[in-house]
Design a protein around this motif. Structure first.
Motif, PDB file in Angstrom:
ATOM      1  N   LEU A 246       0.825  -1.206   0.000  1.00 45.49           N
ATOM      2  CA  LEU A 246       0.000   0.000   0.000  1.00 45.49           C
ATOM      3  C   LEU A 246       0.862   1.260   0.000  1.00 45.49           C
ATOM      4  CD1 LEU A 246      -2.943   0.837  -0.039  1.00 45.49           C
ATOM      5  CD2 LEU A 246      -2.902   0.915   2.460  1.00 45.49           C
ATOM      6  N   ALA A 247       1.974   1.230   0.728  1.00 51.16           N
ATOM      7  CA  ALA A 247       2.873   2.388   0.750  1.00 51.16           C
ATOM      8  C   ALA A 247       3.447   2.647  -0.644  1.00 51.16           C
ATOM      9  CB  ALA A 247       3.993   2.153   1.752  1.00 51.16           C
ATOM     10  N   PHE A 248       3.898   1.563  -1.297  1.00 49.54           N
ATOM     11  CA  PHE A 248       4.405   1.692  -2.661  1.00 49.54           C
ATOM     12  C   PHE A 248       3.312   2.218  -3.590  1.00 49.54           C
ATOM     13  CE2 PHE A 248       7.976  -0.848  -1.328  1.00 49.54           C
ATOM     14  CZ  PHE A 248       8.979  -0.596  -2.261  1.00 49.54           C
ATOM     15  N   ALA A 249       2.125   1.626  -3.490  1.00 42.87           N
ATOM     16  CA  ALA A 249       1.034   1.951  -4.406  1.00 42.87           C
ATOM     17  C   ALA A 249       0.601   3.403  -4.281  1.00 42.87           C
ATOM     18  CB  ALA A 249      -0.144   1.008  -4.164  1.00 42.87           C
ATOM     19  N   VAL A 250       0.504   3.900  -3.061  1.00 43.08           N
ATOM     20  CA  VAL A 250       0.062   5.282  -2.866  1.00 43.08           C
ATOM     21  C   VAL A 250       1.047   6.248  -3.508  1.00 43.08           C
ATOM     22  CG1 VAL A 250      -0.279   7.094  -1.152  1.00 43.08           C
ATOM     23  CG2 VAL A 250      -1.316   4.846  -0.807  1.00 43.08           C
ATOM     24  N   VAL A 251       2.338   6.067  -3.222  1.00 44.27           N
ATOM     25  CA  VAL A 251       3.351   6.974  -3.768  1.00 44.27           C
ATOM     26  C   VAL A 251       3.392   6.896  -5.294  1.00 44.27           C
ATOM     27  CG1 VAL A 251       5.818   7.482  -3.884  1.00 44.27           C
ATOM     28  CG2 VAL A 251       4.755   6.917  -1.679  1.00 44.27           C
ATOM     29  N   LEU A 252       3.454   5.686  -5.826  1.00 41.46           N
ATOM     30  CA  LEU A 252       3.579   5.511  -7.271  1.00 41.46           C
ATOM     31  C   LEU A 252       2.364   6.038  -8.020  1.00 41.46           C
ATOM     32  CD1 LEU A 252       5.171   1.952  -7.438  1.00 41.46           C
ATOM     33  CD2 LEU A 252       6.193   4.051  -8.311  1.00 41.46           C
ATOM     34  N   ASN A 253       1.177   5.774  -7.486  1.00 36.22           N
ATOM     35  CA  ASN A 253      -0.026   6.149  -8.215  1.00 36.22           C
ATOM     36  C   ASN A 253      -0.334   7.637  -8.104  1.00 36.22           C
ATOM     37  OD1 ASN A 253      -1.568   3.676  -9.462  1.00 36.22           O
ATOM     38  ND2 ASN A 253      -0.611   2.964  -7.565  1.00 36.22           N
ATOM     39  N   VAL A 254       0.070   8.259  -7.014  1.00 39.09           N
ATOM     40  CA  VAL A 254      -0.044   9.719  -6.951  1.00 39.09           C
ATOM     41  C   VAL A 254       0.864  10.351  -7.999  1.00 39.09           C
ATOM     42  CG1 VAL A 254       0.496  11.744  -5.556  1.00 39.09           C
ATOM     43  CG2 VAL A 254      -0.792   9.862  -4.553  1.00 39.09           C
ATOM     44  N   MET A 255       2.087   9.844  -8.123  1.00 38.33           N
ATOM     45  CA  MET A 255       3.020  10.345  -9.129  1.00 38.33           C
ATOM     46  C   MET A 255       2.494  10.088 -10.543  1.00 38.33           C
ATOM     47  SD  MET A 255       6.624   9.063  -7.443  1.00 38.33           S
ATOM     48  CE  MET A 255       7.579   9.567  -8.878  1.00 38.33           C
ATOM     49  N   PHE A 256       1.948   8.900 -10.751  1.00 36.02           N
ATOM     50  CA  PHE A 256       1.462   8.521 -12.076  1.00 36.02           C
ATOM     51  C   PHE A 256       0.247   9.362 -12.472  1.00 36.02           C
ATOM     52  CE2 PHE A 256       0.503   4.891 -15.146  1.00 36.02           C
ATOM     53  CZ  PHE A 256       1.690   5.037 -15.838  1.00 36.02           C
ATOM     54  N   LEU A 257      -0.666   9.552 -11.521  1.00 35.43           N
ATOM     55  CA  LEU A 257      -1.866  10.337 -11.806  1.00 35.43           C
ATOM     56  C   LEU A 257      -1.500  11.805 -12.039  1.00 35.43           C
ATOM     57  CD1 LEU A 257      -4.932  10.286 -12.097  1.00 35.43           C
ATOM     58  CD2 LEU A 257      -5.108  10.672  -9.633  1.00 35.43           C
ATOM     59  N   LEU A 258      -0.559  12.318 -11.276  1.00 33.50           N
ATOM     60  CA  LEU A 258      -0.111  13.694 -11.463  1.00 33.50           C
ATOM     61  C   LEU A 258       0.520  13.868 -12.846  1.00 33.50           C
ATOM     62  CD1 LEU A 258       0.260  16.510 -10.287  1.00 33.50           C
ATOM     63  CD2 LEU A 258       2.412  15.740  -9.264  1.00 33.50           C
ATOM     64  N   LEU A 292       7.849  -2.026  -9.761  1.00 31.35           N
ATOM     65  CA  LEU A 292       7.769  -1.656  -8.352  1.00 31.35           C
ATOM     66  C   LEU A 292       6.496  -2.188  -7.693  1.00 31.35           C
ATOM     67  CD1 LEU A 292       9.169   1.984  -8.550  1.00 31.35           C
ATOM     68  CD2 LEU A 292      10.305  -0.045  -7.624  1.00 31.35           C
ATOM     69  N   HIS A 293       5.373  -2.170  -8.411  1.00 37.77           N
ATOM     70  CA  HIS A 293       4.142  -2.736  -7.855  1.00 37.77           C
ATOM     71  C   HIS A 293       4.280  -4.239  -7.604  1.00 37.77           C
ATOM     72  CE1 HIS A 293       1.986   0.998  -8.646  1.00 37.77           C
ATOM     73  NE2 HIS A 293       0.972   0.503  -7.978  1.00 37.77           N
ATOM     74  N   PHE A 294       4.800  -4.940  -8.605  1.00 33.77           N
ATOM     75  CA  PHE A 294       4.947  -6.378  -8.444  1.00 33.77           C
ATOM     76  C   PHE A 294       6.078  -6.716  -7.478  1.00 33.77           C
ATOM     77  CE2 PHE A 294       2.001  -6.561 -11.862  1.00 33.77           C
ATOM     78  CZ  PHE A 294       1.428  -7.825 -11.796  1.00 33.77           C
ATOM     79  N   GLY A 295       7.079  -5.842  -7.403  1.00 32.94           N
ATOM     80  CA  GLY A 295       8.106  -6.032  -6.383  1.00 32.94           C
ATOM     81  C   GLY A 295       7.526  -5.921  -4.987  1.00 32.94           C
ATOM     82  N   ALA A 296       6.576  -4.997  -4.799  1.00 29.26           N
ATOM     83  CA  ALA A 296       5.922  -4.845  -3.501  1.00 29.26           C
ATOM     84  C   ALA A 296       5.061  -6.065  -3.172  1.00 29.26           C
ATOM     85  CB  ALA A 296       5.070  -3.578  -3.492  1.00 29.26           C
ATOM     86  N   ILE A 297       4.380  -6.618  -4.179  1.00 27.88           N
ATOM     87  CA  ILE A 297       3.603  -7.851  -3.965  1.00 27.88           C
ATOM     88  C   ILE A 297       4.534  -8.988  -3.560  1.00 27.88           C
ATOM     89  CG2 ILE A 297       2.186  -9.606  -5.104  1.00 27.88           C
ATOM     90  CD1 ILE A 297       1.008  -7.383  -6.843  1.00 27.88           C
ATOM     91  N   LEU A 298       5.711  -9.034  -4.189  1.00 25.53           N
ATOM     92  CA  LEU A 298       6.695 -10.067  -3.855  1.00 25.53           C
ATOM     93  C   LEU A 298       7.206  -9.906  -2.429  1.00 25.53           C
ATOM     94  CD1 LEU A 298       8.424 -12.451  -4.757  1.00 25.53           C
ATOM     95  CD2 LEU A 298      10.089 -10.809  -5.693  1.00 25.53           C
ATOM     96  N   ILE A 299       7.438  -8.672  -2.004  1.00 27.29           N
ATOM     97  CA  ILE A 299       7.876  -8.428  -0.630  1.00 27.29           C
ATOM     98  C   ILE A 299       6.817  -8.910   0.358  1.00 27.29           C
ATOM     99  CG2 ILE A 299       8.379  -6.624   1.074  1.00 27.29           C
ATOM    100  CD1 ILE A 299       9.668  -5.021  -1.210  1.00 27.29           C
ATOM    101  N   GLU A 300       5.564  -8.603   0.080  1.00 25.93           N
ATOM    102  CA  GLU A 300       4.473  -9.056   0.942  1.00 25.93           C
ATOM    103  C   GLU A 300       4.444 -10.584   1.021  1.00 25.93           C
ATOM    104  OE1 GLU A 300       2.619  -7.360   2.851  1.00 25.93           O
ATOM    105  OE2 GLU A 300       2.484  -5.321   2.065  1.00 25.93           O
TER     106      GLU A 300
END
Length: 311
Positions: A246-258, A292-300
């Protein structure tokens, strides 16, 4: 059928690297990684040898798709700046060789995956190859501006295959990973189409920039990115998500949407003035987005056995 009559004749004996280039190794990296994450995120463990062999055969299947794609698209690759140096238009590999390689590797990959994993995984790999090589490459790509939207499904199947390798079945979590790639694909390629300018016009490929214009493409990028934002954040609250994801997703998607919003605000005069700097920046970010999203899923998935991953 692809017009390959004008493909340059071979001027030298093809090297191993030329044949490897037919497999689209950069695309293969993403396929391998997302399939691996799909397998490791599943709630069933896989023996390392079986897992390694299965992911290898998925990679070979992805490479086979790439070879078939280059065989069929040799005519348009020859007129696009981005693809003119590929092995066939460059005269390094003959079209018939690419076709033979693609067919042979497809058959081998599907049969070996059936032996190493299960029939359902092999069937999904076969479907993915046919979807990309036939449905997308031979039909959608030249027939509709929705080519990259529908055709994007081909690149979204690997994590589903990885999940099936482990579990032998489908699940909601596998299709959530599919959806992440599926929704990411259009804004990723449409951003590329914006700053590649005339490539798709020259090749007569009905990309959205050609059929509906650049302002419409900018609106579509923003719309798809907004939907992707909701999907990616929502995935963080499912079984494959967790605090790290969720931490990765929030940061990445705010940047992507911006970034998508900034693209939407611009017109061609502004874009040409700075050589499409905003569009290029968005495209570069999109290259890291999925890893990065799939890397975060892998970390989880890695933390979960220790009671640290997930919710």
């Amino acid at each position: 059928m692809s017009d390959i009559a004008n493909t340059p004749a071979r001027e030298y004996e093809a090297q191993l690297g030329d044949y490897f280039a037919l497999l689209k190794p950069r695309v293969m990296q993403l396929v391998v990684f997302t399939a691996l994450v799909g397998m490791l995120a599943a709630p069933v463990s896989v023996h390392p040898v079986i897992g390694f062999a299965s992911i290898l055969f998925v990679a070979i299947g992805a490479g086979a798709s790439g070879a078939l794609n280059m065989w069929w698209d040799a005519d348009i690759d020859a007129v696009m700046k981005r693809t003119v140096k590929r092995p066939i238009p460059a005269g390094k590999v003959q079209p018939g060789e690419a076709l033979a390689l693609g067919v042979a590797l497809s058959g081998m990959a599907v049969m070996m995956l059936a032996l190493s994993a299960n029939l359902l995984a092999a069937g999904m790999l076969l479907f993915t190859i046919l979807f990309y090589a036939v449905f997308y490459t031979m039909w959608l790509k030249r027939a509709t501006p929705q080519n990259i939207v529908i055709g994007g499904a081909a690149g979204a199947f690997p994590p589903v295959i990885g999940w099936i390798i482990a579990t032998g079945s489908f699940s909601v979590e596998a299709w959530l990973m599919f959806a992440l790639i599926f929704m990411w694909t259009p804004p990723h390629f449409w951003a590329l189409a914006l700053f590649m300018r005339s490539d798709y016009d020259d090749a007569n490929v009905p990309m959205l920039t050609v059929t509906h214009g650049r302002p419409a493409t900018r609106r579509h990028i923003l719309a798809y990115t907004a939907l992707l934002f909701v999907l990616a954040i929502g995935t963080g609250f499912t079984a494959i998500g967790g605090y790290v994801y969720l931490a990765f997703a929030v940061v990445l998607n705010v940047m992507f949407l911006l970034g998508a919003y900034r693209i939407w605000q611009r017109d061609e005069v502004m874009a040409e003035a700075d050589n499409y700097a905003v569009e290029r920046k968005f495209f570069r970010l999109s290259l890291f987005y999925l890893f990065l999203h799939f890397g975060a899923i892998l970390i989880e998935a890695t933390l979960r056995p220790y009671g640290l991953g997930g919710w």
